[in-house]
Motif scaffolding. Sequence first.
Motif, PDB file in Angstrom:
ATOM      1  N   SER A  42      -5.088   2.429  -6.495  1.00 47.79           N
ATOM      2  CA  SER A  42      -4.981   1.129  -5.703  1.00 47.79           C
ATOM      3  C   SER A  42      -6.209   0.040  -5.822  1.00 47.79           C
ATOM      4  CB  SER A  42      -4.499   1.283  -4.321  1.00 47.79           C
ATOM      5  OG  SER A  42      -5.622   1.729  -3.693  1.00 47.79           O
ATOM      6  N   THR A  65      -4.350   1.592   1.789  1.00 45.11           N
ATOM      7  CA  THR A  65      -3.581   2.973   0.884  1.00 45.11           C
ATOM      8  C   THR A  65      -4.849   4.230   1.292  1.00 45.11           C
ATOM      9  OG1 THR A  65      -3.005   1.421  -0.784  1.00 45.11           O
ATOM     10  CG2 THR A  65      -3.206   3.753  -1.315  1.00 45.11           C
ATOM     11  N   PRO A  85      -6.278  -1.539  -1.393  1.00 42.68           N
ATOM     12  CA  PRO A  85      -7.001  -0.380  -1.172  1.00 42.68           C
ATOM     13  C   PRO A  85      -7.396   0.537   0.022  1.00 42.68           C
ATOM     14  CG  PRO A  85      -7.763  -1.653  -3.145  1.00 42.68           C
ATOM     15  CD  PRO A  85      -6.964  -2.484  -2.113  1.00 42.68           C
ATOM     16  N   PHE A 111       1.861   3.110  -3.518  1.00 37.28           N
ATOM     17  CA  PHE A 111       0.975   4.057  -4.189  1.00 37.28           C
ATOM     18  C   PHE A 111       1.558   5.637  -3.529  1.00 37.28           C
ATOM     19  CE2 PHE A 111      -1.121   0.086  -4.665  1.00 37.28           C
ATOM     20  CZ  PHE A 111      -1.443   0.178  -5.832  1.00 37.28           C
ATOM     21  N   ALA A 127       0.856  -1.113  -0.027  1.00 32.03           N
ATOM     22  CA  ALA A 127       0.120   0.115  -0.211  1.00 32.03           C
ATOM     23  C   ALA A 127       0.734   1.201  -0.214  1.00 32.03           C
ATOM     24  CB  ALA A 127      -0.954  -0.150   1.166  1.00 32.03           C
TER      25      ALA A 127
END
Length: 304
Positions: free
Chosen positions: A104, A267, A264, A27, A24
């Motif tokens: 993401s 992130t 996700p 990103f 994560a």
Amino acid sequence: MAAASSLKSLLAALAPAVFVVLWATGFIGAKLGLPYAEPGTFLTLRFLVVVLLMAPLLLVLPDQRLAGWRSAGHVAVVGALMHGVYLGGVFAAIGRGMPAGLASLIVALQPLLTAAVVGPLLGERVRPRQVLGLLLGLLGVGLVLSGKLAPGGEGHLFRGFGLDALAFIVAALLGITTATVYQKRFAQHAPLIGGAVVQYLAAALVVGLPALLFESNRVVWSGEFVFAIGWLVLVLSIGAVSLLMLLIRWGEAAKTASLFYLVPPVTAVIAFLLFDERLGPLALAGMAVTVLGVALVVIRPHRL
């Protein structure tokens, strides 16, 4: 012997969670460093630094060298796809305005694509509960994406970025999906260090040639950029990717790929804390559905 076995079991249990958190941050590193270098230039520097750090280890660790040209070729294909196409697409999309959290989320569709091809290619059986989990993950990602649609009249399908960014992130999705399956079938037994050196050399060619042709190759050596590239080299390119190779080696491809569904939410939390990328109630609900989907795919039910 028992202590060593227990330690290995503990590491295997912790590895997926550690991988998700580390992946994560990739990103976030992209968003942090891209204001100071264009995507291809940024990634080429990152890959070459990794090669310079890891290649000397092959002089003292002969068991980490690849067996021959055929093995090196398979590993190079994985590197071109996993690092060149995947990371190149992610960095290009974020560089064109796509939020890190959204990037993401889109590449989190990977498990669905992986599950669609593992049967005929790898002979892995995808169980009904895994199919349900994958579909729930897809639904969760869709809920989050629906909140990113731009209102009519703005001239863009999405807020803050155009279809070129979407095309790059879809290319990244296809790249990481193909790389996961290819790695499992043709290169899962390659030594980690020798494999990494060849992978990053191949990736440097994939992103470096377009960078020379279409980018200015200018780098602003700020403290943020140095931190970003250092983090991405040491923690992501060496740490997280090596861990990914081990996870693919230890488990089925569909289950390993399903871990990307958890990236996700992690992130998004980090992006909110660092860059104030905010999520609405629908996005939070979508992420909850995604986590449930991951649980169905990854967690084995106990037999009574």
